[in-house]
Structures are given as structure tokens and as C-alpha cells.
Scaffold this motif. Structure first.
Motif: not given
Length: 317
Positions: A170-178, A166-168
Motif C-alpha cells: 500500500d503506497l499510501r500507508q507504506l505497508e505490506q498488504v499481501q 510476490l508482495r503487494v
């Protein structure tokens, strides 16, 4: 155990692999189904009555969703495209070309963006309002996407894959959070109505995840592979279906089985509660959708007062 009389919705000619309900609108709720016959269908949510078919894909349709108001539909297919439709007229509004099979789609809550998950392992975020712009790209999965979702505040995206992750994002930074390991390929995800819980089906397990800190809270283990699961709007129950042809209803607090029913003649690929919680819909390898009462015997939709001696499946056109 109480006997249940599901409503059977015919019309598809191949396995039904995805379905989604709109919110409750002034005209009731609506239900869309994705099928390998390439013809997603729109139905009335309370009765399963057929409203129309979206014509345009040239391959199996793997994913389908409605926006909250049921004014727009989106589909993803084996023809390497995602399409957005006017759900009132059935007209195709937009086509987003991909590099591989599109397995899953989701609207943002304001319908301004479309999230897609593709067999090329990439999550894409499209602007519906500025459709000529290139999508935002989210890379990290090592296998095909199975399911993608926007968070309720639209700042995050969740993705589940055959890579057992499962991946989360961040759509503002366009990077993976978790990134969270699930131990088995992820087959389905659904957010709770309030957005605080993520329900995930993976292997023979249905797990609950906190959307604030992305930790697993609890899980239920089944004696069969589970392909799909859905949470009741008030979070009291969840339903699940999979390889053994049964639909299961579980108590969310106790994680114990309340009831289970057989009605399909093939594995269950998708299951969802209606937005009012009065029924849940299931789609199967057998090419049918079936509607099941949450409170068996209650007069609702096409169900009248329960008649215990009548346990046959009711057909809906």
C-alpha cells in the motif's frame, strides 16, 4: 507449424536482460532495451529501427522502462544508480543513488513517481517532481528484487524477488498488504492492459493472479525454466521465453501451446508484446533483440506478405 521470420535488432554487445514498450503514441510505439554492455537503446516499436543510445551508466544496465507517452525513460544499473532520461533528446535528467545494484524500475502511470527494486532487498518509491526528497522505503523481502510494478491506480506496488515471494504494498500507508509464495524465484511480472491480471514467471511456471484479491487463478507449466512472460493486450495469448532458447505462444484460456520458435542462440531473458499486439520482442543472452509477428504472414512494419520459402532472419540496423 507456420514458419516465422523474426527481425533481428543488432547493436548491443552483451546479453539483453530487459525491455519495455511505450503505449501507442502519435509517432507510433517505442521500445527500450537494457543490456549488460551498459548502453540502453531506444528503438522504433513497429520496426526495431535504432533511434538512440542513452549514455551515462558505468556498469551493466539491468532494468529499463518507458513512460506511456515515450517522453521519459528510466534505467537501473550495476553502478548503484537509477537514471531518468529525456527520451526525445537522450539527455539525462535525474540520477537516484542506491546502496546496491538496481535490478528493476517502473514509472507510475502519470510519470510522477519511479519505483525501483534493488539487490539490497529494498523497494524504493521516488518522487520525480520533487527529486531532492528521500524515497519512501518498503522492506520485507529476504533476497534481491527482480521486478517491481505500480498498479494502474498508482495506490499499490507489486514486487517479485529471488526469495520466492510476490508482495503487494500500500503506497499510501507504506505497508505490506499481501505476501504470496510462488515456490520458485520470481523472474518477471507484467500487468494486463486493463490492470486486472498480474502475469508472473517463476521457475518453470507462468501464473495468472487476480489484482483485486491477490489470488492465483491458473498457471501453465513448462518443460524449461521460464525467465519472462508477456500478455497480449486483449488477454487472448501470452508469450514466454527462457532457458531452452525458444519463444512460446500460448492460448490463455486453454493454457495450451499454439506455436514455438527458435531464433536466439542463448537463453531468453525478456519478452514483451507490443501495445497493439501485432508483434512481440525478445531479448537474449546472445546480445540481440528479435521481433516476432503475432499473426505470421500479415503485412506489418518491415514484414511484407509471407514468403514460406524465406525463413532466414532479417537484420535490422
Amino acid at each position: 507449424m507456420t514458419r516465422q521470420t523474426p527481425l533481428s535488432c543488432s547493436g548491443h554487445t552483451r546479453p539483453v536482460v530487459d525491455l519495455d514498450f511505450s503505449d501507442v503514441t502519435p509517432d507510433g510505439s517505442f521500445l527500450i532495451s537494457a543490456c549488460k554492455d551498459g548502453k540502453p537503446m531506444l528503438r522504433q516499436g513497429e520496426t526495431g529501427d535504432w533511434i538512440g543510445t542513452f549514455e551515462g551508466h558505468k556498469g551493466a544496465v539491468w532494468g529499463a522502462t518507458l513512460n506511456r507517452e515515450a517522453s521519459r525513460a528510466a534505467t537501473g544499473a550495476a553502478d548503484f544508480s537509477a537514471m531518468i532520461w529525456d527520451a526525445t533528446t537522450g539527455d539525462r535528467l535525474l540520477t537516484f543513488s542506491h546502496k546496491h545494484i538496481v535490478k528493476t524500475v517502473d514509472f507510475s502511470r502519470d510519470s510522477s513517481r519511479l519505483l525501483t527494486g534493488c539487490q539490497d532487498k529494498v523497494v524504493r518509491v521516488y518522487s520525480v517532481e520533487n527529486s531532492d526528497t528521500d524515497p519512501d522505503i518498503l522492506r520485507g523481502h529476504s533476497s534481491s528484487l527482480k521486478t517491481v510494478l505500480f498498479s494502474h491506480d498508482q495506490s499499490l506496488a507489486f514486487s517479485g524477488s529471488e526469495d520466492k515471494e510476490l508482495r503487494v504494498w500500500d503506497l499510501r500507508q507504506l505497508e505490506q498488504v499481501q505476501s504470496m509464495a510462488t515456490g520458485a524465484p520470481v523472474s518477471d511480472m507484467q500487468l494486463s492492459k486493463d490492470g486486472t491480471l498480474l502475469l508472473v514467471a517463476h521457475g518453470n511456471e507462468v501464473s495468472f493472479w487476480d489484482t483485486t484479491n491477490f489470488t492465483k487463478i491458473k498457471s501453465a507449466i513448462f518443460q524449461t525454466k521460464v525467465f519472462s512472460a508477456s500478455l497480449h493486450p486483449d488477454k487472448s495469448w501470452f508469450v514466454a521465453g527462457g532457458e531452452d532458447l525458444k519463444v512460446y505462444k500460448y492460448d490463455c484460456e486453454l493454457l495450451s501451446e499454439k506455436e514455438s520458435y527458435k531464433g536466439h542462440f542463448g537463453p531468453i531473458h525478456c519478452i514483451r508484446f507490443s501495445p497493439d499486439g501485432e508483434l512481440y520482442a525478445s531479448g537474449s543472452e546472445d546480445g540481440t533483440l528479435r521481433l516476432w509477428q503475432n499473426n505470421v504472414g500479415k503485412a506489418y512494419g518491415l514484414w511484407k506478405t509471407a514468403e514460406p520459402e524465406d525463413a532466414a532472419t532479417t537484420e535490422v540496423s
